[in-house]
Write an enzyme that holds these catalytic residues in place. Structure first.
Site, PDB file in Angstrom:
ATOM      1  N   GLY A  16       0.781  -1.231   0.000  1.00  0.00           N
ATOM      2  CA  GLY A  16       0.000   0.000   0.000  1.00  0.00           C
ATOM      3  C   GLY A  16       0.813   1.282   0.000  1.00  0.00           C
ATOM      4  O   GLY A  16       0.303   2.336   0.392  1.00  0.00           O
ATOM      5  N   SER A  17       2.064   1.235  -0.480  1.00  0.00           N
ATOM      6  CA  SER A  17       2.846   2.479  -0.466  1.00  0.00           C
ATOM      7  C   SER A  17       2.268   3.502  -1.443  1.00  0.00           C
ATOM      8  O   SER A  17       2.323   4.711  -1.185  1.00  0.00           O
ATOM      9  CB  SER A  17       4.322   2.194  -0.774  1.00  0.00           C
ATOM     10  OG  SER A  17       4.491   1.764  -2.104  1.00  0.00           O
ATOM     11  N   ASN A  18       1.683   3.050  -2.549  1.00  0.00           N
ATOM     12  CA  ASN A  18       1.050   4.003  -3.473  1.00  0.00           C
ATOM     13  C   ASN A  18      -0.225   4.590  -2.872  1.00  0.00           C
ATOM     14  O   ASN A  18      -0.500   5.779  -3.043  1.00  0.00           O
ATOM     15  CB  ASN A  18       0.751   3.336  -4.816  1.00  0.00           C
ATOM     16  CG  ASN A  18       1.986   3.296  -5.685  1.00  0.00           C
ATOM     17  OD1 ASN A  18       2.402   4.318  -6.225  1.00  0.00           O
ATOM     18  ND2 ASN A  18       2.603   2.128  -5.793  1.00  0.00           N
ATOM     19  N   LYS A  69      -8.227 -13.748 -10.575  1.00  0.00           N
ATOM     20  CA  LYS A  69      -9.425 -12.916 -10.755  1.00  0.00           C
ATOM     21  C   LYS A  69     -10.417 -13.235  -9.646  1.00  0.00           C
ATOM     22  O   LYS A  69     -10.301 -14.271  -8.972  1.00  0.00           O
ATOM     23  CB  LYS A  69     -10.055 -13.165 -12.128  1.00  0.00           C
ATOM     24  CG  LYS A  69     -10.495 -14.599 -12.320  1.00  0.00           C
ATOM     25  CD  LYS A  69     -11.123 -14.830 -13.686  1.00  0.00           C
ATOM     26  CE  LYS A  69     -11.604 -16.273 -13.788  1.00  0.00           C
ATOM     27  NZ  LYS A  69     -12.193 -16.607 -15.056  1.00  0.00           N
ATOM     28  N   MET A  96      -3.836  -7.302  -7.438  1.00  0.00           N
ATOM     29  CA  MET A  96      -3.228  -8.398  -8.199  1.00  0.00           C
ATOM     30  C   MET A  96      -4.239  -9.287  -8.923  1.00  0.00           C
ATOM     31  O   MET A  96      -3.919 -10.403  -9.309  1.00  0.00           O
ATOM     32  CB  MET A  96      -2.349  -9.253  -7.266  1.00  0.00           C
ATOM     33  CG  MET A  96      -1.184  -8.496  -6.668  1.00  0.00           C
ATOM     34  SD  MET A  96      -0.148  -7.688  -7.928  1.00  0.00           S
ATOM     35  CE  MET A  96       0.691  -9.106  -8.595  1.00  0.00           C
ATOM     36  N   ARG A  97      -5.455  -8.794  -9.129  1.00  0.00           N
ATOM     37  CA  ARG A  97      -6.443  -9.594  -9.883  1.00  0.00           C
ATOM     38  C   ARG A  97      -6.827  -8.857 -11.160  1.00  0.00           C
ATOM     39  O   ARG A  97      -6.888  -7.615 -11.175  1.00  0.00           O
ATOM     40  CB  ARG A  97      -7.697  -9.816  -9.054  1.00  0.00           C
ATOM     41  CG  ARG A  97      -7.361 -10.328  -7.665  1.00  0.00           C
ATOM     42  CD  ARG A  97      -8.057 -11.595  -7.349  1.00  0.00           C
ATOM     43  NE  ARG A  97      -7.700 -11.980  -5.986  1.00  0.00           N
ATOM     44  CZ  ARG A  97      -7.935 -13.152  -5.489  1.00  0.00           C
ATOM     45  NH1 ARG A  97      -8.522 -14.082  -6.210  1.00  0.00           N
ATOM     46  NH2 ARG A  97      -7.588 -13.441  -4.259  1.00  0.00           N
ATOM     47  N   ASN A 113      -4.967   2.430 -13.191  1.00  0.00           N
ATOM     48  CA  ASN A 113      -3.960   1.531 -12.610  1.00  0.00           C
ATOM     49  C   ASN A 113      -2.581   2.167 -12.703  1.00  0.00           C
ATOM     50  O   ASN A 113      -2.335   3.015 -13.565  1.00  0.00           O
ATOM     51  CB  ASN A 113      -3.970   0.210 -13.404  1.00  0.00           C
ATOM     52  CG  ASN A 113      -2.994  -0.814 -12.842  1.00  0.00           C
ATOM     53  OD1 ASN A 113      -2.924  -1.021 -11.627  1.00  0.00           O
ATOM     54  ND2 ASN A 113      -2.225  -1.456 -13.717  1.00  0.00           N
ATOM     55  N   HIS A 115       1.428   0.856 -13.185  1.00  0.00           N
ATOM     56  CA  HIS A 115       2.199  -0.331 -13.560  1.00  0.00           C
ATOM     57  C   HIS A 115       3.692   0.026 -13.535  1.00  0.00           C
ATOM     58  O   HIS A 115       4.078   1.087 -14.042  1.00  0.00           O
ATOM     59  CB  HIS A 115       1.788  -0.797 -14.964  1.00  0.00           C
ATOM     60  CG  HIS A 115       2.515  -2.018 -15.396  1.00  0.00           C
ATOM     61  ND1 HIS A 115       2.152  -3.283 -14.970  1.00  0.00           N
ATOM     62  CD2 HIS A 115       3.607  -2.183 -16.179  1.00  0.00           C
ATOM     63  CE1 HIS A 115       2.998  -4.166 -15.479  1.00  0.00           C
ATOM     64  NE2 HIS A 115       3.890  -3.523 -16.222  1.00  0.00           N
TER      65      HIS A 115
HETATM   66  C1  GRF Z   1       3.507  -1.052  -7.535  1.00  0.00           C
HETATM   67  O1  GRF Z   1       4.856  -1.214  -7.899  1.00  0.00           O
HETATM   68  C2  GRF Z   1       2.607  -0.966  -8.732  1.00  0.00           C
HETATM   69  O2  GRF Z   1       3.238  -0.461  -9.861  1.00  0.00           O
HETATM   70  C3  GRF Z   1       2.221  -2.399  -8.971  1.00  0.00           C
HETATM   71  O3  GRF Z   1       2.139  -2.981  -7.693  1.00  0.00           O
HETATM   72  C4  GRF Z   1       2.993  -2.283  -6.798  1.00  0.00           C
HETATM   73  C5  GRF Z   1       2.187  -1.913  -5.585  1.00  0.00           C
HETATM   74  O4  GRF Z   1       2.988  -1.440  -4.536  1.00  0.00           O
HETATM   75  N1  GRF Z   1       0.998  -2.454  -9.731  1.00  0.00           N
HETATM   76  P1  GRF Z   1       2.322  -0.827  -3.230  1.00  0.00           P
HETATM   77  O5  GRF Z   1       1.394  -1.873  -2.654  1.00  0.00           O
HETATM   78  O6  GRF Z   1       1.594   0.420  -3.639  1.00  0.00           O
HETATM   79  O7  GRF Z   1       3.464  -0.529  -2.310  1.00  0.00           O
END
Ligand code: GRF
Length: 197
Positions: A16-18, A69, A96-97, A113, A115
């Protein structure tokens, strides 16, 4: 009367860092949005604990018999949860789905999303390892709309990241993630204009 900020659901399966970068951008006034729900398919995912620490509502999706999924029933339950929370936009942050029809149809052009590569290069899993295996000199990250094809929707924004000679998967992924944490809120700020609602 001013328009209320768009309501986001953030979906994630990992640390969840994003999500944290997005919520911090909102708190700093850099992103005009409200994270109204944080969802995970994994009850133990760190993203849920981090969302609770911010005092945000969380939910866990029902278990799925498939690894990649949700079941059709699970995805319908997800759409119901989003509707109940009056969600305007769905943000995938390490989810991840693969997103299927019920959700795609409920939020056309409203699912975004991030990526960890410069798409269309290195689609799919562990894109930073793909970049190392291909001896790429640079890679990066991409914010894009989600459609039925994996990692193939319209690109919103990209950030280049160098691959350094001594990079390991861990050092390269950490450098890409640092770029993600700046790119994601900036790209969403560009997309989530009140006139879009
Ligand atoms: C990120 O690197 C994103 O690009 C990918 O999954 C990772 C998620 O990281 N889709 P976090 O859970 O946000 O730390």
């Amino acid at each position: 009367m001013s328009t209320p900020p768009p309501r986001l659901a953030v979906l994630g399966s990992g640390k969840g860092s994003n999500f944290v970068a997005l919520q911090e951008a909102i708190l700093a006034g850099e992103l005009n949005a409200t994270i109204a729900l944080v969802l995970s398919d994994l009850p133990d995912a760190t993203i849920l604990a981090r969302a609770k620490a911010f005092g945000l509502p969380t939910a866990t999706l029902p278990p799925s018999p498939f690894k990649t999924k949700l079941s059709p029933e699970g995805e319908t339950a997800l759409v119901d949860l989003l509707a109940a929370s009056k969600i305007d936009w769905v943000v995938l942050a390490g989810y991840m789905r693969v997103v299927k029809d019920p959700l795609l149809n409920a939020y056309p052009n409203r699912i975004i999303n991030i990526h960890p590569s410069l798409l269309p290069a290195f689609k799919g899993l562990r894109a930073w390892e793909q970049a190392l295996a291909a001896s790429a000199k640079e890679t990066g990250c991409t914010v894009h709309f989600v459609n039925k094809d994996i990692d193939a929707g319209e690109i919103i924004a990209q950030q280049r990241v160098p691959v350094l000679p001594n990079d390991t998967p861990e050092t390269l992924h950490a450098r890409i993630q640092e770029a993600e944490h700046a790119l994601f809120p900036a790209a969403l700020a560009k997309i989530l204009r009140p006139s879009d609602l």
